[in-house]
Design a protein around this motif. Sequence first.
Motif, PDB file in Angstrom:
ATOM      1  N   LEU A   1       0.856  -1.197   0.000  1.00 55.54           N
ATOM      2  CA  LEU A   1       0.000   0.000   0.000  1.00 55.54           C
ATOM      3  C   LEU A   1       0.889   1.244   0.000  1.00 55.54           C
ATOM      4  CD1 LEU A   1      -2.979   0.920   0.211  1.00 55.54           C
ATOM      5  CD2 LEU A   1      -2.742   0.791   2.699  1.00 55.54           C
ATOM      6  N   TYR A   2       0.642   2.133  -0.965  1.00 59.61           N
ATOM      7  CA  TYR A   2       1.487   3.320  -1.117  1.00 59.61           C
ATOM      8  C   TYR A   2       1.158   4.378  -0.059  1.00 59.61           C
ATOM      9  CZ  TYR A   2       2.575   1.774  -5.951  1.00 59.61           C
ATOM     10  OH  TYR A   2       2.984   1.089  -7.058  1.00 59.61           O
ATOM     11  N   GLY A   3       2.200   4.975   0.511  1.00 55.51           N
ATOM     12  CA  GLY A   3       2.049   6.150   1.377  1.00 55.51           C
ATOM     13  C   GLY A   3       1.155   5.882   2.573  1.00 55.51           C
TER      14      GLY A   3
ATOM     15  N   ASN B   1      -7.738   4.130  -0.456  1.00 57.67           N
ATOM     16  CA  ASN B   1      -7.051   2.857  -0.704  1.00 57.67           C
ATOM     17  C   ASN B   1      -7.028   1.958   0.525  1.00 57.67           C
ATOM     18  OD1 ASN B   1      -6.585   3.580  -3.334  1.00 57.67           O
ATOM     19  ND2 ASN B   1      -4.568   4.460  -2.922  1.00 57.67           N
ATOM     20  N   LEU B   2      -7.065   2.581   1.704  1.00 58.85           N
ATOM     21  CA  LEU B   2      -7.097   1.781   2.929  1.00 58.85           C
ATOM     22  C   LEU B   2      -8.445   1.049   3.044  1.00 58.85           C
ATOM     23  CD1 LEU B   2      -5.106   1.251   5.215  1.00 58.85           C
ATOM     24  CD2 LEU B   2      -6.098   3.195   6.449  1.00 58.85           C
ATOM     25  N   GLU B   3      -9.534   1.767   2.733  1.00 61.43           N
ATOM     26  CA  GLU B   3     -10.861   1.125   2.748  1.00 61.43           C
ATOM     27  C   GLU B   3     -10.918   0.009   1.711  1.00 61.43           C
ATOM     28  OE1 GLU B   3     -13.624   5.019   3.858  1.00 61.43           O
ATOM     29  OE2 GLU B   3     -13.017   4.720   1.793  1.00 61.43           O
ATOM     30  N   LEU B   4     -10.392   0.297   0.525  1.00 57.44           N
ATOM     31  CA  LEU B   4     -10.366  -0.718  -0.536  1.00 57.44           C
ATOM     32  C   LEU B   4      -9.590  -1.949  -0.060  1.00 57.44           C
ATOM     33  CD1 LEU B   4     -10.507  -1.744  -3.539  1.00 57.44           C
ATOM     34  CD2 LEU B   4      -8.400  -0.481  -3.930  1.00 57.44           C
ATOM     35  N   THR B   5      -8.420  -1.699   0.541  1.00 59.82           N
ATOM     36  CA  THR B   5      -7.564  -2.809   0.970  1.00 59.82           C
ATOM     37  C   THR B   5      -8.266  -3.651   2.035  1.00 59.82           C
ATOM     38  OG1 THR B   5      -5.655  -1.442   0.482  1.00 59.82           O
ATOM     39  CG2 THR B   5      -5.261  -3.367   1.866  1.00 59.82           C
ATOM     40  N   HIS B   6      -8.896  -2.986   3.004  1.00 60.36           N
ATOM     41  CA  HIS B   6      -9.589  -3.752   4.048  1.00 60.36           C
ATOM     42  C   HIS B   6     -10.789  -4.510   3.475  1.00 60.36           C
ATOM     43  CE1 HIS B   6      -7.272  -3.108   7.639  1.00 60.36           C
ATOM     44  NE2 HIS B   6      -7.114  -1.839   7.298  1.00 60.36           N
ATOM     45  N   ALA B   7     -11.444  -3.925   2.485  1.00 59.36           N
ATOM     46  CA  ALA B   7     -12.564  -4.646   1.851  1.00 59.36           C
ATOM     47  C   ALA B   7     -12.048  -5.912   1.174  1.00 59.36           C
ATOM     48  CB  ALA B   7     -13.269  -3.739   0.835  1.00 59.36           C
ATOM     49  N   ILE B   8     -10.927  -5.809   0.475  1.00 53.47           N
ATOM     50  CA  ILE B   8     -10.353  -6.983  -0.191  1.00 53.47           C
ATOM     51  C   ILE B   8      -9.881  -8.000   0.857  1.00 53.47           C
ATOM     52  CG2 ILE B   8      -8.436  -7.816  -1.637  1.00 53.47           C
ATOM     53  CD1 ILE B   8      -8.609  -5.117  -3.163  1.00 53.47           C
ATOM     54  N   LEU B   9      -9.202  -7.507   1.893  1.00 54.61           N
ATOM     55  CA  LEU B   9      -8.717  -8.420   2.944  1.00 54.61           C
ATOM     56  C   LEU B   9      -9.896  -9.177   3.573  1.00 54.61           C
ATOM     57  CD1 LEU B   9      -6.053  -6.108   4.654  1.00 54.61           C
ATOM     58  CD2 LEU B   9      -5.591  -8.253   3.453  1.00 54.61           C
TER      59      LEU B   9
ATOM     60  N   TYR C   1       3.121  -1.259   4.182  1.00 58.04           N
ATOM     61  CA  TYR C   1       3.156   0.144   3.753  1.00 58.04           C
ATOM     62  C   TYR C   1       4.472   0.382   3.025  1.00 58.04           C
ATOM     63  CZ  TYR C   1      -1.032   1.132   6.402  1.00 58.04           C
ATOM     64  OH  TYR C   1      -2.334   1.149   6.847  1.00 58.04           O
ATOM     65  N   VAL C   2       4.401   0.847   1.785  1.00 55.24           N
ATOM     66  CA  VAL C   2       5.616   1.059   0.992  1.00 55.24           C
ATOM     67  C   VAL C   2       5.701   2.539   0.598  1.00 55.24           C
ATOM     68  CG1 VAL C   2       5.638  -1.323   0.097  1.00 55.24           C
ATOM     69  CG2 VAL C   2       4.485   0.476  -1.214  1.00 55.24           C
ATOM     70  N   THR C   3       6.880   2.913   0.101  1.00 55.33           N
ATOM     71  CA  THR C   3       7.108   4.310  -0.293  1.00 55.33           C
ATOM     72  C   THR C   3       6.031   4.774  -1.265  1.00 55.33           C
ATOM     73  OG1 THR C   3       9.428   3.762  -0.163  1.00 55.33           O
ATOM     74  CG2 THR C   3       8.887   5.858  -1.221  1.00 55.33           C
ATOM     75  N   ASP C   4       5.583   6.002  -1.075  1.00 55.42           N
ATOM     76  CA  ASP C   4       4.503   6.532  -1.907  1.00 55.42           C
ATOM     77  C   ASP C   4       4.949   6.680  -3.365  1.00 55.42           C
ATOM     78  OD1 ASP C   4       1.974   7.405  -2.423  1.00 55.42           O
ATOM     79  OD2 ASP C   4       2.110   9.237  -1.216  1.00 55.42           O
TER      80      ASP C   4
ATOM     81  N   PRO D   1       5.652   8.734  -6.560  1.00 54.50           N
ATOM     82  CA  PRO D   1       5.973  10.161  -6.746  1.00 54.50           C
ATOM     83  C   PRO D   1       4.808  10.888  -7.423  1.00 54.50           C
ATOM     84  CG  PRO D   1       7.710   8.750  -7.656  1.00 54.50           C
ATOM     85  CD  PRO D   1       6.567   7.846  -7.291  1.00 54.50           C
ATOM     86  N   GLY D   2       4.447  12.039  -6.881  1.00 53.44           N
ATOM     87  CA  GLY D   2       3.376  12.847  -7.499  1.00 53.44           C
ATOM     88  C   GLY D   2       1.998  12.217  -7.402  1.00 53.44           C
ATOM     89  N   HIS D   3       1.809  11.312  -6.459  1.00 52.48           N
ATOM     90  CA  HIS D   3       0.568  10.519  -6.321  1.00 52.48           C
ATOM     91  C   HIS D   3      -0.681  11.399  -6.197  1.00 52.48           C
ATOM     92  CE1 HIS D   3      -1.143   6.727  -4.099  1.00 52.48           C
ATOM     93  NE2 HIS D   3      -1.874   7.086  -5.143  1.00 52.48           N
ATOM     94  N   ASP D   4      -1.585  11.321  -7.162  1.00 53.06           N
ATOM     95  CA  ASP D   4      -2.822  12.112  -7.107  1.00 53.06           C
ATOM     96  C   ASP D   4      -3.636  11.724  -5.872  1.00 53.06           C
ATOM     97  OD1 ASP D   4      -2.367  13.624  -9.384  1.00 53.06           O
ATOM     98  OD2 ASP D   4      -3.471  12.260 -10.716  1.00 53.06           O
ATOM     99  N   ARG D   5      -4.115  12.735  -5.145  1.00 52.67           N
ATOM    100  CA  ARG D   5      -4.786  12.485  -3.870  1.00 52.67           C
ATOM    101  C   ARG D   5      -6.186  11.930  -4.049  1.00 52.67           C
ATOM    102  NH1 ARG D   5      -2.740  10.713   0.582  1.00 52.67           N
ATOM    103  NH2 ARG D   5      -2.951  12.034   2.403  1.00 52.67           N
ATOM    104  N   ARG D   6      -6.958  12.604  -4.885  1.00 54.79           N
ATOM    105  CA  ARG D   6      -8.364  12.165  -4.991  1.00 54.79           C
ATOM    106  C   ARG D   6      -8.899  12.399  -6.398  1.00 54.79           C
ATOM    107  NH1 ARG D   6     -13.142  15.525  -3.584  1.00 54.79           N
ATOM    108  NH2 ARG D   6     -14.948  14.156  -3.727  1.00 54.79           N
TER     109      ARG D   6
END
Length: 361
Positions: free
Chosen positions: A230-232, A273-281, A293-296, A298-303
């Motif tokens: 999961l990024y950032g 992405n956290l909600e998505l990840t928990h839904a998949i888990l 948790y891995v390095t974000d 670069p320039g990751h669009d927020r929303r």
Amino acid sequence: MERDGARMGRAPAVRKEKGSAMTTLLVTGGAGFIGANFVRFVLRHRPGYRVLNVDSLTYSGNLENLTDIEGDPRYRFVKADIRDAGAMATLMEEADAVVHMAAESHVDRSIMDSTPFVQTNIAGTQVLLDAVRKSSRAGRFLYVSTDEVYGSLPLEDKTARFTEETPLAPNSPYAASKTGGDLLARAYHHTFGMDIVTTRCSNNFGPYQFPEKVIPLFVTNLIEGRKVPLYGDGLNVRDWLHVDDHCEAILAVLERGRAGEVYNVGGNNERNNLELTHAILGLMGRGGEMIEYVTDRPGHDRRYAIDASKIAGELGWRPTRSAWPDALRDTVEWYKANAAWWGRVRTGEYRRYYERQYGPG
Ligand code: NAD
Ligand code: TYD
């Protein structure tokens, strides 16, 4: 709900073959995720259409996505690169309309090397537009764009949405290259009067998605007992749309959209992405210990958030297959049931990409 051009006092947007009741649709990138789903969707829902699938089969193009329709007499595959002007000129003489979705499509790859993105997404689109312009047959051209052309919305303002009037402000090389194609399509309509329509869609999910994109990557990692990267801070928001809803929107715009217009397409289904990840888990029977948790990026669009009221109001399109948890559960089940498909995909070129992106492991 269905409105057609004739009832709205306009000529039908998609021509038929001369002396025939059939329409030949040239689809670029039909061996990719959305393309394969779209080709199948058209053959199933439009008996009057033939589909000519033109794809160069890059790492993400996979004819195994289409084995069930290989023998369909209304379907033909041609291996060709959209940058090949001669090949595109020849193929346009067989096409009544074009749905252009061939692209380099993955943001992380565009950060590693933007060269193929510029070449395919901008130069390839220009080659296709010129081929249509010079063709004696091809009519309407639909450019499959993306909501990423608008850039990023702040997390703080929950009501903000991208409309078709939002200024274009792409942030990744992928998004910039898609914006280049999008603006070329706009310019060819404006300059040459070509019949061009554009869709700008949010994140898709569903069967046959290449397992470098977040949902199939996380599901297939978990099936293999690996953690999910999961990024950032995981708070970036995406608006998730089932690919079949996207296919229906593309057909609606192709058949009934107004020439020169852009239509936003979204799922009204925002998750971070956290909600998505928990839904998949949860669907996989696993817990938070599987998150790494891995390095974000670069320039990751927020929303990203889409206002799709134009396509709803003008064409009567609304997402009907995207609601969670059912749509996500069905997608997870598809990857569980089709391990042979993604297993073959993951053993090839994909492995080398994975190691460069996330390190050996
Ligand atoms: P994908 O990577 O799965 O498929 C792309 C296809 O294009 C592949 O089959 C590939 O072989 C083909 N291709 C690439 N370069 C080519 C070239 N030069 N000539 C011919 N074929 C070539 O991508 P996808 O996720 O299915 O996306 C399809 C389209 O939809 C893209 O234009 C993308 O920008 C757009 N889009 C995708 C999403 C999404 O969430 N996946 C959302 C909005 C818009
Ligand atoms: P992705 O599927 O690459 O689509 P896009 O970047 O076009 O939205 O990524 C969706 C979201 O998931 C995005 O915010 C980045 C995040 N993500 C991760 O957290 N980890 C990953 O390994 C990947 C591929 C994406």
